[in-house]
Scaffold this motif. Sequence first.
Motif, short mmCIF file in Angstrom:
data_model
loop_
_atom_site.label_atom_id
_atom_site.label_comp_id
_atom_site.label_asym_id
_atom_site.label_seq_id
_atom_site.Cartn_x
_atom_site.Cartn_y
_atom_site.Cartn_z
N VAL A 232 4.77 11.96 -4.36
CA VAL A 232 4.44 10.54 -4.59
C VAL A 232 3.99 10.39 -6.04
CG1 VAL A 232 3.09 8.57 -3.85
CG2 VAL A 232 3.67 10.36 -2.20
N ASP A 233 4.72 9.59 -6.79
CA ASP A 233 4.38 9.36 -8.20
C ASP A 233 3.66 8.02 -8.34
OD1 ASP A 233 4.31 10.10 -10.89
OD2 ASP A 233 6.15 9.00 -11.36
N ASP A 234 2.75 7.94 -9.31
CA ASP A 234 1.99 6.71 -9.58
C ASP A 234 1.31 6.18 -8.32
OD1 ASP A 234 2.46 6.59 -12.31
OD2 ASP A 234 4.29 5.42 -12.10
N ALA A 235 0.64 7.07 -7.60
CA ALA A 235 0.03 6.69 -6.32
C ALA A 235 -1.07 5.66 -6.48
CB ALA A 235 -0.52 7.94 -5.62
N GLN A 236 -1.57 5.46 -7.70
CA GLN A 236 -2.62 4.46 -7.91
C GLN A 236 -2.10 3.04 -7.71
OE1 GLN A 236 -1.24 6.22 -10.35
NE2 GLN A 236 -0.66 4.87 -12.04
N HIS A 237 -0.78 2.87 -7.67
CA HIS A 237 -0.20 1.53 -7.50
C HIS A 237 0.08 1.19 -6.04
CE1 HIS A 237 -0.07 1.29 -11.73
NE2 HIS A 237 1.07 1.91 -11.93
N LEU A 238 -0.25 2.07 -5.11
CA LEU A 238 0.03 1.81 -3.70
C LEU A 238 -0.99 0.84 -3.12
CD1 LEU A 238 0.74 5.45 -2.45
CD2 LEU A 238 2.42 3.62 -2.74
N ASP A 239 -0.52 -0.05 -2.26
CA ASP A 239 -1.44 -0.87 -1.49
C ASP A 239 -1.83 -0.09 -0.23
OD1 ASP A 239 0.25 -1.80 0.96
OD2 ASP A 239 1.54 -2.23 -0.75
N PRO A 240 -2.89 -0.47 0.46
CA PRO A 240 -3.38 0.32 1.60
C PRO A 240 -2.35 0.58 2.69
CG PRO A 240 -5.05 -1.26 0.94
CD PRO A 240 -3.82 -1.59 0.15
N LYS A 241 -1.51 -0.39 3.01
CA LYS A 241 -0.51 -0.21 4.06
C LYS A 241 0.58 0.77 3.63
CE LYS A 241 -2.04 -2.67 7.45
NZ LYS A 241 -2.35 -2.06 8.77
N SER A 242 0.98 0.72 2.37
CA SER A 242 1.97 1.68 1.87
C SER A 242 1.41 3.09 1.92
CB SER A 242 2.37 1.32 0.44
OG SER A 242 3.03 0.08 0.39
N ALA A 243 0.14 3.23 1.57
CA ALA A 243 -0.51 4.54 1.65
C ALA A 243 -0.55 5.04 3.09
CB ALA A 243 -1.93 4.44 1.08
#
Length: 288
Positions: A232-243
Amino acid sequence: VRLVKATSKLRPRSWEGEASHLVHEGTGRWRVSGSAGSGVSSLLIDTVIERIKQGWDPSSLLIIATSKEAASRLRHEISELVSQMDYVSQGPLVRSVHSLAFALIRDASDDDVRLITGAEQDAVIRELLRGQAEDGRGGWPPEQREGLRMVGFARQLRDFLLRAVERGIGPAELQELGAQYDRQNWSAAGQFLQEYKQVMNLAGSHSYSASELVTAALAGPEPRQMYRGVFVDDAQHLDPKSAELISKFLPSAELAIIAGDAQQSIFHFRGANPEFLKKVEVDHELIL
């Protein structure tokens, strides 16, 4: 005109210490972080390439980018690096979160499933708002009724509903929140979302906007396919549901890399949250 064989402009990279161990031998779950330009994405790509060289089936690798544009960039570099290898994959090697969610929904459904564009969704929203304005429906506060016919109001409503849907908040929950916090416009938005869903269901197919994909995938059955490697790249851009969706694939992975930079989480207005990157349970942590 003279045709010449294309040559890759990319040069092999060398890594030292823990980074070299991860690329060549790493297993388990890793958090890799570093500031912009430190090589986080490059390390992730090189690890993927090394696993393919070691004989891992490309179809057993799940590489997630947080947007369609980011996925295209990763896909381009990986494609250049594997172009000289005996490489066959049954599906796209790099996916955006929404692409993954759409694939899961399609695989789990026997019905016609389609993704509607933002322009299509805007047109439906504006038409429904126009109808509510003409008929006096919708429960909107008096001071907002004049705005129902305006393009700007429709766009702001769409953005609001996108953020709600991304967090798994449906029409009933939105109306309850409006009553709880005395926000009449939230309750009206919940009523509007219910009408919108009813209209889309009448289309005869399961039509999803990008924001609805992840929530719908989470509501479906467990994924049929698990992956040997999850990146997973750029994981800081994930919203909670995507995570939450990506987390379904972590327990069975022989190697999982969650990469990013929490300081670069700049898409909060789109629902991004760096908590997954910072708090996901890992076996190893590498800071570049």
